[in-house]
Enzyme design. Sequence first.
Site, PDB file in Angstrom:
ATOM      1  N   ARG A   1     -52.425  -3.226  58.903  1.00  0.00           N
ATOM      2  CA  ARG A   1     -53.637  -3.242  58.030  1.00  0.00           C
ATOM      3  C   ARG A   1     -54.373  -4.425  58.821  1.00  0.00           C
ATOM      4  NH1 ARG A   1     -53.691  -4.286  51.737  1.00  0.00           N
ATOM      5  NH2 ARG A   1     -52.935  -6.380  52.362  1.00  0.00           N
TER       6      ARG A   1
ATOM      7  N   LYS B   1     -59.321  -5.996  55.048  1.00  0.00           N
ATOM      8  CA  LYS B   1     -59.431  -7.313  54.674  1.00  0.00           C
ATOM      9  C   LYS B   1     -60.331  -8.131  55.429  1.00  0.00           C
ATOM     10  CE  LYS B   1     -55.862  -8.975  51.631  1.00  0.00           C
ATOM     11  NZ  LYS B   1     -56.209  -8.180  50.268  1.00  0.00           N
TER      12      LYS B   1
ATOM     13  N   GLU C   1     -62.496  -0.286  42.152  1.00  0.00           N
ATOM     14  CA  GLU C   1     -61.253  -1.257  41.979  1.00  0.00           C
ATOM     15  C   GLU C   1     -61.924  -2.685  41.226  1.00  0.00           C
ATOM     16  OE1 GLU C   1     -59.422  -3.408  45.492  1.00  0.00           O
ATOM     17  OE2 GLU C   1     -61.184  -2.552  47.046  1.00  0.00           O
TER      18      GLU C   1
HETATM   19  C1  PLP Z   1     -55.640  -7.740  49.262  1.00  0.00           C
HETATM   20  C2  PLP Z   1     -56.562  -6.713  48.121  1.00  0.00           C
HETATM   21  C3  PLP Z   1     -56.134  -5.929  47.177  1.00  0.00           C
HETATM   22  C4  PLP Z   1     -54.733  -5.749  47.029  1.00  0.00           C
HETATM   23  O1  PLP Z   1     -53.914  -5.480  48.226  1.00  0.00           O
HETATM   24  P1  PLP Z   1     -52.296  -5.863  48.267  1.00  0.00           P
HETATM   25  O2  PLP Z   1     -51.759  -5.274  49.326  1.00  0.00           O
HETATM   26  O3  PLP Z   1     -51.636  -4.993  47.199  1.00  0.00           O
HETATM   27  O4  PLP Z   1     -52.196  -7.246  48.160  1.00  0.00           O
HETATM   28  C5  PLP Z   1     -56.822  -5.154  46.496  1.00  0.00           C
HETATM   29  N1  PLP Z   1     -58.261  -5.200  46.591  1.00  0.00           N
HETATM   30  C6  PLP Z   1     -58.718  -6.077  47.382  1.00  0.00           C
HETATM   31  C7  PLP Z   1     -60.342  -6.069  47.551  1.00  0.00           C
HETATM   32  C8  PLP Z   1     -57.970  -6.761  48.280  1.00  0.00           C
HETATM   33  O5  PLP Z   1     -58.648  -7.833  49.089  1.00  0.00           O
END
Ligand code: PLP
Length: 333
Positions: free
Chosen positions: A78, A180, A216
């Site tokens: 990622r 991210k 989300e």
């Molecule tokens: C990191 C993150 C998640 C969750 O991702 P995981 O890999 O399950 O920890 C969900 N939404 C956002 C906005 C994030 O930054």
Amino acid sequence: MDWDKIQYEVISTDQIYIMKSSSDGMFTEGKLIPFGTIEINPNSSVLNYGQGLFEGLKAHRRKDGGIQTFRPQENALRMQKGAERLLLVAPSVEQFIHAVKQVVLANQRWLPPYGKGSLYIRPLLFGSGPVMGISPAPEATFLIYTNPIGNKYKGLAGDMHLLIEDKFSRAIPGGTGGIKNISNYSPVFQVTKEAKAKGFSDVLFLDSQEHKYIEEVSSCNVFIVKGNVISTPPATGTILPGITRKSIISIAFDLGYQAKEDRVSVEEIFEADEVFCTGTAVSISPVKSITYQDKRVEFKTGDGTTSMKLFDMIRGIQLGDVEDKNGWTVQID
Ligand SMILES: *Cc1c(COP(=O)(O)O)cnc(C)c1O
């Protein structure tokens, strides 16, 4: 350490892992250095233009005393995707996992005992080289620090109360909501602060175009349960493709549920039996209520729920109590 007292606060550990790209734009060798402040050039692209990414994963202590992490290669991949989008050089999967192992071993006295919490691992990748014009940095830094966290969500105690946000958006099509990016969070601070002041736990964002479909929560993915069907919105650029999300889809399928990635409208979420959120930090958090404008709906939480079954399964795998049939866990020691 009083492991029962720690929750989710800054606790500085002993060492950080750091690696800088060389002049040919590659990462070669990193090292552990004592935890402390780092120097940064004022002209760096991360300070001026936000050219940076973060990751998050956890190390857990098993019952037999061993240490393991959960799907670190997914975090590495990622980070590579995000790096491509931001024109950063990224560490290889091997370099990433090697660094994770090193930094966890160096800080293992900060890893809570079995069942008392975990060591949160925070990799960062940012443009540290100086720039004057608007351009990507000539040098990138990869850094990992760790922070112990407690069992804030032990036994699914943290039921969430969400407010659907209908004015501000978290991500837009073609933007960076699907990686991210370090700048994904500051735009939601104000919105979540206002929701928290009204007593909500967090905000649930809608799609930025029609304001009709759920996307989300500010820092975690969302699922709905209706009978035997578990659905979550598809991660097509405006939703962060969570590793917990991906794992839950697979676990739900193995447990005999129908798991699907499909758009979920506001009306549909109100008709759900259960709603829950997923993420490394929250694991699985059941949602007790959702409020949209003047309407508030409550959902089933607690014993016997689907959310609880999924939580027990993923937590069991992460702690080494349930057989890891998919090869998701990586042993550190
Ligand atoms: C990191 C993150 C998640 C969750 O991702 P995981 O890999 O399950 O920890 C969900 N939404 C956002 C906005 C994030 O930054």
